[in-house]
Design a protein around this motif. Structure first.
Motif, short mmCIF file in Angstrom:
data_model
loop_
_atom_site.label_atom_id
_atom_site.label_comp_id
_atom_site.label_asym_id
_atom_site.label_seq_id
_atom_site.Cartn_x
_atom_site.Cartn_y
_atom_site.Cartn_z
N GLN A 109 0.85 -1.18 0.00
CA GLN A 109 0.00 0.00 0.00
C GLN A 109 0.89 1.23 0.00
OE1 GLN A 109 0.24 -1.94 2.87
NE2 GLN A 109 1.69 -0.40 3.60
N HIS A 110 0.38 2.30 -0.60
CA HIS A 110 1.17 3.54 -0.66
C HIS A 110 0.22 4.71 -0.52
CE1 HIS A 110 4.53 6.16 -1.79
NE2 HIS A 110 3.66 6.84 -2.52
N VAL A 111 0.48 5.56 0.47
CA VAL A 111 -0.32 6.76 0.68
C VAL A 111 0.33 7.91 -0.06
CG1 VAL A 111 -1.31 8.33 2.37
CG2 VAL A 111 -1.03 5.92 2.95
N HIS A 112 -0.42 8.54 -0.96
CA HIS A 112 0.09 9.66 -1.74
C HIS A 112 -0.12 10.96 -0.97
CE1 HIS A 112 0.53 7.13 -5.39
NE2 HIS A 112 -0.49 6.48 -4.86
N SER A 113 0.59 11.99 -1.36
CA SER A 113 0.50 13.26 -0.67
C SER A 113 -0.91 13.85 -0.72
CB SER A 113 1.49 14.26 -1.25
OG SER A 113 1.24 14.48 -2.63
N SER A 114 -1.69 13.45 -1.71
CA SER A 114 -3.06 13.94 -1.84
C SER A 114 -4.01 13.32 -0.83
CB SER A 114 -3.58 13.64 -3.25
OG SER A 114 -3.63 12.24 -3.46
N GLY A 115 -3.56 12.24 -0.18
CA GLY A 115 -4.42 11.48 0.73
C GLY A 115 -5.02 10.25 0.08
N TRP A 170 -6.75 6.52 9.80
CA TRP A 170 -7.84 5.89 9.07
C TRP A 170 -8.21 6.76 7.87
CZ3 TRP A 170 -8.80 6.30 14.59
CH2 TRP A 170 -8.60 5.10 15.27
N ILE A 171 -8.16 6.17 6.69
CA ILE A 171 -8.57 6.86 5.47
C ILE A 171 -9.76 6.11 4.90
CG2 ILE A 171 -7.88 7.70 3.20
CD1 ILE A 171 -5.00 7.68 4.13
N LEU A 222 -7.80 4.26 -3.77
CA LEU A 222 -8.82 4.74 -2.86
C LEU A 222 -8.80 6.27 -2.86
CD1 LEU A 222 -10.15 3.48 0.38
CD2 LEU A 222 -9.15 5.74 0.49
N ASN A 223 -9.94 6.87 -3.22
CA ASN A 223 -10.10 8.32 -3.16
C ASN A 223 -10.70 8.68 -1.81
OD1 ASN A 223 -9.20 8.96 -5.84
ND2 ASN A 223 -11.12 8.08 -6.60
N PRO A 224 -10.03 9.51 -1.02
CA PRO A 224 -10.45 9.74 0.36
C PRO A 224 -11.70 10.61 0.49
CG PRO A 224 -8.61 11.16 -0.17
CD PRO A 224 -8.82 10.27 -1.35
N ALA A 225 -12.56 10.22 1.41
CA ALA A 225 -13.69 11.05 1.81
C ALA A 225 -13.50 11.55 3.23
CB ALA A 225 -14.99 10.26 1.70
N SER A 226 -12.73 10.80 4.02
CA SER A 226 -12.50 11.14 5.43
C SER A 226 -11.12 10.66 5.83
CB SER A 226 -13.57 10.48 6.31
OG SER A 226 -13.24 10.59 7.68
N ILE A 227 -10.39 11.51 6.57
CA ILE A 227 -9.07 11.16 7.08
C ILE A 227 -9.04 11.48 8.57
CG2 ILE A 227 -6.58 11.54 6.90
CD1 ILE A 227 -7.01 12.54 4.06
N ALA A 264 -8.68 16.59 3.08
CA ALA A 264 -7.68 16.18 2.09
C ALA A 264 -6.70 17.32 1.79
CB ALA A 264 -8.37 15.68 0.82
N PRO A 265 -7.17 18.59 1.63
CA PRO A 265 -6.20 19.68 1.39
C PRO A 265 -5.22 19.87 2.54
CG PRO A 265 -8.40 20.36 0.73
CD PRO A 265 -8.55 19.05 1.45
N THR A 266 -5.70 19.73 3.78
CA THR A 266 -4.81 19.86 4.95
C THR A 266 -3.77 18.76 4.93
OG1 THR A 266 -6.54 20.89 6.29
CG2 THR A 266 -4.70 19.87 7.47
N PHE A 267 -4.20 17.54 4.62
CA PHE A 267 -3.28 16.40 4.56
C PHE A 267 -2.24 16.62 3.47
CE2 PHE A 267 -1.88 12.23 3.23
CZ PHE A 267 -1.73 11.53 4.42
#
Length: 230
Positions: A19-25, A72-73, A113-118, A131-134
């Motif tokens: 798995q890889h988390v991108h800077s965009s979330g 949790w994303i 996975l496109n994030p709705a909540s982080i 997502a912008p804050t992340f």
């Protein structure tokens, strides 16, 4: 940082191949072609599945409770076609080379996975992030060598850890004191005792961003004018 995928609304937990988390979330997930989640995503009318990715931040020293934080994303997981999957694998490899990425198109599929909540949680609280804050968050200046430094503190400088105990509440000083985390704001300690585990932050006098500044702050915390930087 270890990660676990969990299907939203289900108790099934799946450990992905990678798995890889991108800077965009957003999160790229690598799963075997024959995995049930891959089949479900392919057969879904919308082409998406509700999913939560759980990532665990493991302490660099051997604690009895090793997880020091969770991320949790939650969002929508979509299967990428072979061409898009290969392009995503190449993009990941540019910053994180991993031989498992070579399996894309050869027995493994990439899902995004496109994030709705982080949500980020640790002993200091739970925080909901947009997502912008992340995506605009900057890496802590000590993130590259925090683990090595804390292990060195644990293995070679027990005397320093003992001296730090003077900043703890008196009722915690009889427990086993362990280095837990380091960032620009301070040092975190874990106290393991028969009454449970307690995390304590020792704040620096200012925000720091370099090893020389860290040495100064450590000298201040232990009440000593000299401290080896070995």
């Amino acid at each position: 940082m270890p990660a676990v995928d969990r299907r939203a609304g289900d108790d099934e937990r799946v450990v992905p191949v990678l798995q890889h988390v991108h800077s965009s979330g957003s999160v790229s997930v690598l799963l075997p072609d024959d995995h049930p989640i891959v089949a479900s995503a392919r057969e879904s009318e919308s082409g998406e599945l509700a999913m939560m990715i759980e990532l665990a931040d493991q302490a660099p020293v051997d604690l009895r409770e090793p997880i020091r934080g969770l991320l949790w994303i939650t969002g929508w997981l979509r299967l990428l076609d072979e061409r898009a999957g290969r392009a995503r694998a190449v993009s990941i490899a540019n910053t994180r080379p991993d031989p498992r990425l070579l399996d894309v198109g050869h027995g493994a599929s990439v899902l995004r996975l496109n994030p709705a909540s982080i949500v980020l949680a640790d002993s200091e609280g739970t925080h909901s992030l947009t997502a912008p804050t992340f995506s605009t968050a900057k890496a802590d200046p000590f993130c590259q060598y925090e683990q090595q430094w804390l292990r060195h503190l644990e293995d070679s400088h027990a005397d320093v850890v003992w001296q730090l105990s003077r900043h703890l509440p008196e009722e915690l000083r009889d427990g086993r004191i362990r280095p837990l985390g380091l960032d620009r704001y301070g040092l975190r300690l874990r106290v393991e005792s028969c009454y449970g585990d307690h995390d304590v932050r020792l704040g620096f006098s200012r925000v720091i961003d370099s090893p020389p500044q860290l040495a100064v702050e450590m000298r201040r915390l232990i009440g000593c004018p000299f401290l080896s930087q070995a």
